[in-house]
Design an enzyme around this catalytic site. Structure first.
Site, PDB file in Angstrom:
ATOM      1  CB  THR A 124      -0.905  -0.005   1.252  1.00 25.52           C
ATOM      2  OG1 THR A 124      -1.463   1.304   1.442  1.00 25.52           O
ATOM      3  CG2 THR A 124      -0.133  -0.343   2.522  1.00 25.52           C
ATOM      4  CG  ASP A 125      -1.079   5.027  -1.089  1.00 25.80           C
ATOM      5  OD1 ASP A 125      -1.639   4.464  -0.123  1.00 25.80           O
ATOM      6  OD2 ASP A 125      -1.655   5.892  -1.790  1.00 25.80           O
ATOM      7  CD  GLU A 126      -3.301   3.841   4.478  1.00 23.31           C
ATOM      8  OE1 GLU A 126      -3.068   3.640   5.687  1.00 23.31           O
ATOM      9  OE2 GLU A 126      -4.444   4.007   4.033  1.00 23.31           O
ATOM     10  CE1 TYR A 148      -3.372  -2.288   5.817  1.00 29.88           C
ATOM     11  CE2 TYR A 148      -3.226   0.075   5.388  1.00 29.88           C
ATOM     12  CZ  TYR A 148      -3.275  -1.225   4.926  1.00 29.88           C
ATOM     13  OH  TYR A 148      -3.206  -1.471   3.570  1.00 29.88           O
ATOM     14  CE  LYS A 152      -0.163  -4.626   3.063  1.00 32.82           C
ATOM     15  NZ  LYS A 152      -0.441  -6.018   2.572  1.00 32.82           N
TER      16      LYS A 152
END
Ligand code: DAU
Length: 334
Positions: A124-126, A148, A152
């Protein structure tokens, strides 16, 4: 070709499976999914009878389950199995560490032991954290700020460490905010659309000026497939939609698309703790492989609203039981 897809009953995974069955006639798929709350068999009802598709219920954290799913061998593993909702990670971080880090580790060990020739980690870009301006590139340092995204990032780092240490044949994709059919109704777009259809208010966090880059699930699935087939091992590829929007702008479109009004149906509620204001990723590297998003955002969003309007039979049963408990825990005090 035989590929193992993990977490294939979820939103992006199920769309990926449908795409592969449609466009890669030479590929057989095994879907290993634990069927936790967002792993929904109804997401793939239409392909259940396909002879090229097999389903195994099981946990990616269990080495024997993973070995059994691989069986006599697979040509690739695509790992979608993850806990994915930021708000749930604030309520219950442990589940995220388990699936997103330990699950990834278990799969990487199987890749080593059974000599799987390709492993793609869907990320994810997060993991880049808040991006006040500019765009994150694949070599930027990771700065996750929620349980979260930290989980990741932990998964990504394990994957890249297995490349450096053991020469594992890995790839990582980092996707931006994804929308489209079959998304569990806890995320912004499906939550708001279904609330609005039900004539309920929608909870906008804080001032609603946070920016996300929206990517249609079909384009995300296609990007993952592209990287799987053409990516250079050991590399990370950003997959972004190129559609940055404020949450309030999205909200307004959804409200209008459902024939409601901003004054009666929007509630500004207490902000998400540690809420990242903006994500933005540079996608030149994935585009250099020949991928680009195809779905126009306005059309994609309209089609998505229409899909939820037409598919109450899919989402209404989901907004009951466990979901209602979660909704109360998440929103009642706000
Ligand atoms: O950026 C990719 C990520 O996008 C994925 O890795 C995550 O799995 C996915 O959940 C998503 O994360 P976000 O936190 O950005 O998605 P979410 O739909 O939860 O929220 C989108 C924006 O809308 C965010 O700024 C928070 C806001 N929001 C969300 C909910 C659920 C609200 O204002 N109210 C809400 O009730």
């Amino acid at each position: 070709m035989r590929w193992l897809v993990t977490g294939g009953l979820g939103f992006i995974g199920s769309n990926f499976i449908r795409l592969v069955l449609r466009e890669r006639p030479g590929v057989r798929l095994v879907n290993l999914d634990a069927m936790t709350y967002a792993g929904n068999p109804a997401n793939l009802r239409d392909v259940e009878g396909d002879p090229r598709y097999a389903f195994v219920r099981g946990d990616v954290c269990d080495p024997q389950t993973v070995r059994d799913a691989i069986g006599s061998g697979v040509d690739a593993i695509v790992n979608f199995a993850a806990e994915t909702h930021v708000d749930r990670s604030i309520l219950d971080p442990a589940a995220f560490l388990r699936t997103d880090i330990l699950g990834t580790h278990t799969l990487l060990e199987a890749v080593r032991e059974l000599c799987v020739p390709r492993f793609l980690q869907v990320s994810t870009d997060e993991v880049y954290g808040d991006v006040p301006d500019g765009e994150s590139t694949e070599t930027d340092p990771l700065c996750p700020r929620s349980p979260y995204s930290a989980s990741k990032a932990g998964g990504d780092l394990q994957v890249l460490a297995y490349r450096a240490t053991f020469g594992a044949p890995v790839l990582v994709t980092r996707g931006s905010n994804t929308y489209g059919p079959y998304q569990y109704p806890e995320k912004l777009i499906p939550l708001f659309v279904t609330n609005l259809i039900e004539d309920r208010p929608v909870p906008v966090y804080g001032d609603g000026r946070q920016i996300r880059d929206w990517l249609h699930v079909e384009d995300h699935a296609r990007g993952i497939l592209h990287v799987l087939e053409r990516g250079e091992l050991g590399n990370v590829y950003n997959i972004g939609g190129g559609n940055p929007r404020h949450n309030l702008e999205i909200t307004q479109r959804l409200v209008e698309g459902c024939g409601r009004s901003m004054t009666t149906h929007v509630r500004h509620v207490e902000d998400r703790p540690g809420h990242d204001r903006r994500y933005a990723i540079a996608t030149a590297k994935a585009r250099a492989l020949g991928w680009e998003p195809r779905v126009d955002f306005e059309n994609g969003l309209r089609a998505t609203i229409d899909w939820y309007k037409a598919n109450g039979a899919w989402w209404r049963p989901l907004k009951s039981g466990e979901f209602l408990d979660y909704y109360k825990r998440q929103y009642a005090h706000r």
